[in-house]
Design a protein around this motif. Structure first.
Motif, PDB file in Angstrom:
ATOM      1  N   ALA A 163       3.285 -12.815   3.709  1.00  0.00           N
ATOM      2  CA  ALA A 163       3.096 -11.574   2.951  1.00  0.00           C
ATOM      3  C   ALA A 163       4.456 -11.082   2.471  1.00  0.00           C
ATOM      4  O   ALA A 163       5.462 -11.263   3.166  1.00  0.00           O
ATOM      5  CB  ALA A 163       2.426 -10.513   3.814  1.00  0.00           C
ATOM      6  N   THR A 164       4.472 -10.475   1.317  1.00  0.00           N
ATOM      7  CA  THR A 164       5.721  -9.917   0.809  1.00  0.00           C
ATOM      8  C   THR A 164       6.144  -8.752   1.684  1.00  0.00           C
ATOM      9  O   THR A 164       5.315  -8.092   2.301  1.00  0.00           O
ATOM     10  CB  THR A 164       5.566  -9.432  -0.646  1.00  0.00           C
ATOM     11  OG1 THR A 164       4.564  -8.415  -0.680  1.00  0.00           O
ATOM     12  CG2 THR A 164       5.177 -10.571  -1.568  1.00  0.00           C
ATOM     13  N   MET A 165       7.422  -8.481   1.739  1.00  0.00           N
ATOM     14  CA  MET A 165       7.959  -7.420   2.576  1.00  0.00           C
ATOM     15  C   MET A 165       8.228  -6.142   1.780  1.00  0.00           C
ATOM     16  O   MET A 165       8.808  -5.204   2.306  1.00  0.00           O
ATOM     17  CB  MET A 165       9.250  -7.883   3.254  1.00  0.00           C
ATOM     18  CG  MET A 165       9.033  -9.050   4.210  1.00  0.00           C
ATOM     19  SD  MET A 165       7.872  -8.690   5.545  1.00  0.00           S
ATOM     20  CE  MET A 165       8.782  -7.474   6.447  1.00  0.00           C
ATOM     21  N   ASP A 166       7.835  -6.104   0.526  1.00  0.00           N
ATOM     22  CA  ASP A 166       8.062  -4.903  -0.280  1.00  0.00           C
ATOM     23  C   ASP A 166       7.151  -3.778   0.186  1.00  0.00           C
ATOM     24  O   ASP A 166       6.031  -4.003   0.616  1.00  0.00           O
ATOM     25  CB  ASP A 166       7.834  -5.182  -1.765  1.00  0.00           C
ATOM     26  CG  ASP A 166       6.395  -5.585  -2.083  1.00  0.00           C
ATOM     27  OD1 ASP A 166       5.823  -6.375  -1.314  1.00  0.00           O
ATOM     28  OD2 ASP A 166       5.846  -5.114  -3.098  1.00  0.00           O
ATOM     29  N   TYR A 167       7.677  -2.564   0.132  1.00  0.00           N
ATOM     30  CA  TYR A 167       6.884  -1.399   0.525  1.00  0.00           C
ATOM     31  C   TYR A 167       6.260  -0.794  -0.722  1.00  0.00           C
ATOM     32  O   TYR A 167       6.941  -0.542  -1.703  1.00  0.00           O
ATOM     33  CB  TYR A 167       7.751  -0.341   1.218  1.00  0.00           C
ATOM     34  CG  TYR A 167       6.933   0.862   1.639  1.00  0.00           C
ATOM     35  CD1 TYR A 167       6.240   0.861   2.832  1.00  0.00           C
ATOM     36  CD2 TYR A 167       6.822   1.972   0.808  1.00  0.00           C
ATOM     37  CE1 TYR A 167       5.466   1.944   3.216  1.00  0.00           C
ATOM     38  CE2 TYR A 167       6.052   3.071   1.187  1.00  0.00           C
ATOM     39  CZ  TYR A 167       5.377   3.049   2.382  1.00  0.00           C
ATOM     40  OH  TYR A 167       4.608   4.119   2.745  1.00  0.00           O
ATOM     41  N   ARG A 168       4.958  -0.572  -0.671  1.00  0.00           N
ATOM     42  CA  ARG A 168       4.256   0.100  -1.765  1.00  0.00           C
ATOM     43  C   ARG A 168       3.481   1.271  -1.192  1.00  0.00           C
ATOM     44  O   ARG A 168       2.642   1.098  -0.310  1.00  0.00           O
ATOM     45  CB  ARG A 168       3.299  -0.875  -2.455  1.00  0.00           C
ATOM     46  CG  ARG A 168       4.042  -1.942  -3.234  1.00  0.00           C
ATOM     47  CD  ARG A 168       3.182  -2.772  -4.143  1.00  0.00           C
ATOM     48  NE  ARG A 168       2.012  -2.080  -4.623  1.00  0.00           N
ATOM     49  CZ  ARG A 168       0.892  -2.703  -4.960  1.00  0.00           C
ATOM     50  NH1 ARG A 168       0.781  -4.002  -4.861  1.00  0.00           N
ATOM     51  NH2 ARG A 168      -0.143  -2.015  -5.399  1.00  0.00           N
ATOM     52  N   ALA A 169       3.783   2.449  -1.691  1.00  0.00           N
ATOM     53  CA  ALA A 169       3.163   3.681  -1.184  1.00  0.00           C
ATOM     54  C   ALA A 169       1.677   3.748  -1.497  1.00  0.00           C
ATOM     55  O   ALA A 169       0.951   4.515  -0.878  1.00  0.00           O
ATOM     56  CB  ALA A 169       3.872   4.896  -1.760  1.00  0.00           C
ATOM     57  N   ASP A 170       1.209   2.928  -2.431  1.00  0.00           N
ATOM     58  CA  ASP A 170      -0.199   2.977  -2.826  1.00  0.00           C
ATOM     59  C   ASP A 170      -1.030   1.850  -2.206  1.00  0.00           C
ATOM     60  O   ASP A 170      -2.163   1.635  -2.594  1.00  0.00           O
ATOM     61  CB  ASP A 170      -0.321   2.935  -4.346  1.00  0.00           C
ATOM     62  CG  ASP A 170       0.141   1.618  -4.953  1.00  0.00           C
ATOM     63  OD1 ASP A 170       0.897   0.871  -4.290  1.00  0.00           O
ATOM     64  OD2 ASP A 170      -0.241   1.330  -6.094  1.00  0.00           O
ATOM     65  N   ARG A 171      -0.461   1.149  -1.218  1.00  0.00           N
ATOM     66  CA  ARG A 171      -1.169   0.012  -0.615  1.00  0.00           C
ATOM     67  C   ARG A 171      -1.412   0.257   0.873  1.00  0.00           C
ATOM     68  O   ARG A 171      -0.557   0.757   1.585  1.00  0.00           O
ATOM     69  CB  ARG A 171      -0.347  -1.265  -0.797  1.00  0.00           C
ATOM     70  CG  ARG A 171      -0.982  -2.485  -0.149  1.00  0.00           C
ATOM     71  CD  ARG A 171      -0.248  -3.761  -0.462  1.00  0.00           C
ATOM     72  NE  ARG A 171       1.138  -3.702  -0.039  1.00  0.00           N
ATOM     73  CZ  ARG A 171       2.095  -4.473  -0.547  1.00  0.00           C
ATOM     74  NH1 ARG A 171       1.823  -5.338  -1.512  1.00  0.00           N
ATOM     75  NH2 ARG A 171       3.333  -4.365  -0.103  1.00  0.00           N
ATOM     76  N   VAL A 172      -2.597  -0.127   1.333  1.00  0.00           N
ATOM     77  CA  VAL A 172      -2.916  -0.091   2.763  1.00  0.00           C
ATOM     78  C   VAL A 172      -3.006  -1.532   3.252  1.00  0.00           C
ATOM     79  O   VAL A 172      -3.544  -2.405   2.565  1.00  0.00           O
ATOM     80  CB  VAL A 172      -4.223   0.689   3.050  1.00  0.00           C
ATOM     81  CG1 VAL A 172      -5.430   0.046   2.397  1.00  0.00           C
ATOM     82  CG2 VAL A 172      -4.442   0.850   4.548  1.00  0.00           C
ATOM     83  N   ASN A 173      -2.431  -1.773   4.420  1.00  0.00           N
ATOM     84  CA  ASN A 173      -2.484  -3.085   5.049  1.00  0.00           C
ATOM     85  C   ASN A 173      -3.431  -3.012   6.244  1.00  0.00           C
ATOM     86  O   ASN A 173      -3.351  -2.081   7.060  1.00  0.00           O
ATOM     87  CB  ASN A 173      -1.093  -3.496   5.548  1.00  0.00           C
ATOM     88  CG  ASN A 173      -0.126  -3.672   4.413  1.00  0.00           C
ATOM     89  OD1 ASN A 173      -0.344  -4.475   3.524  1.00  0.00           O
ATOM     90  ND2 ASN A 173       0.944  -2.903   4.427  1.00  0.00           N
ATOM     91  N   ILE A 174      -4.307  -3.984   6.324  1.00  0.00           N
ATOM     92  CA  ILE A 174      -5.232  -4.087   7.451  1.00  0.00           C
ATOM     93  C   ILE A 174      -4.802  -5.309   8.254  1.00  0.00           C
ATOM     94  O   ILE A 174      -4.909  -6.440   7.778  1.00  0.00           O
ATOM     95  CB  ILE A 174      -6.692  -4.233   6.969  1.00  0.00           C
ATOM     96  CG1 ILE A 174      -7.100  -3.027   6.129  1.00  0.00           C
ATOM     97  CG2 ILE A 174      -7.624  -4.435   8.155  1.00  0.00           C
ATOM     98  CD1 ILE A 174      -8.476  -3.141   5.502  1.00  0.00           C
ATOM     99  N   ASP A 175      -4.269  -5.059   9.457  1.00  0.00           N
ATOM    100  CA  ASP A 175      -3.836  -6.152  10.334  1.00  0.00           C
ATOM    101  C   ASP A 175      -5.013  -6.613  11.182  1.00  0.00           C
ATOM    102  O   ASP A 175      -5.728  -5.794  11.766  1.00  0.00           O
ATOM    103  CB  ASP A 175      -2.699  -5.678  11.242  1.00  0.00           C
ATOM    104  CG  ASP A 175      -1.459  -5.286  10.458  1.00  0.00           C
ATOM    105  OD1 ASP A 175      -1.065  -6.049   9.556  1.00  0.00           O
ATOM    106  OD2 ASP A 175      -0.897  -4.216  10.736  1.00  0.00           O
ATOM    107  N   VAL A 176      -5.191  -7.942  11.229  1.00  0.00           N
ATOM    108  CA  VAL A 176      -6.331  -8.536  11.937  1.00  0.00           C
ATOM    109  C   VAL A 176      -5.791  -9.527  12.973  1.00  0.00           C
ATOM    110  O   VAL A 176      -4.827 -10.245  12.708  1.00  0.00           O
ATOM    111  CB  VAL A 176      -7.256  -9.270  10.931  1.00  0.00           C
ATOM    112  CG1 VAL A 176      -8.416  -9.940  11.624  1.00  0.00           C
ATOM    113  CG2 VAL A 176      -7.753  -8.308   9.869  1.00  0.00           C
ATOM    114  N   ASN A 177      -6.415  -9.581  14.140  1.00  0.00           N
ATOM    115  CA  ASN A 177      -5.984 -10.558  15.157  1.00  0.00           C
ATOM    116  C   ASN A 177      -6.698 -11.895  14.940  1.00  0.00           C
ATOM    117  O   ASN A 177      -7.513 -12.043  14.021  1.00  0.00           O
ATOM    118  CB  ASN A 177      -6.187 -10.014  16.572  1.00  0.00           C
ATOM    119  CG  ASN A 177      -7.634  -9.793  16.934  1.00  0.00           C
ATOM    120  OD1 ASN A 177      -8.557 -10.298  16.291  1.00  0.00           O
ATOM    121  ND2 ASN A 177      -7.864  -9.024  17.993  1.00  0.00           N
TER     122      ASN A 177
END
Length: 96
Positions: free
Chosen positions: A71-85
């Protein structure tokens, strides 16, 4: 005569500043707020749940991140990340 000149100058300055506009604060439409979607932790990310998380966070974009996924490491204030195990359960919801 001097107090009159001072009064005129002060009045002119007051009128000039009254006519200026102040910039509006930037809009926050589409800015992520992850907290309202914390209800999704522990669940499986099907399409309906992803749509609900997107809506609840106010984000414009979403990505589901699985273990080891690039995944890219750029921060975007309009994006949500869903972390999954590795079992497919959501372990975290964060902005960026």
């Amino acid at each position: 005569m001097r107090p009159t000149l001072t009064l005129i100058a002060a009045s002119t300055l007051l009128l000039a500043t009254a006519c200026t506009t102040t910039p509006l604060p930037p809009q926050t439409i589409g800015q992520c707020n992850a907290e309202p979607a914390s209800w999704a932790i522990g669940r499986a990310p099907d399409q309906n749940l992803i749509d609900d998380v997107l809506r609840d966070t106010g984000s414009r974009d979403v990505r589901v991140l699985e273990p080891g996924m690039a995944a890219t490491m750029d921060y975007r204030a309009d994006r949500v990340n869903i972390d999954v195990n590795d079992r497919g359960a959501i372990t975290g919801i964060r902005c960026g």
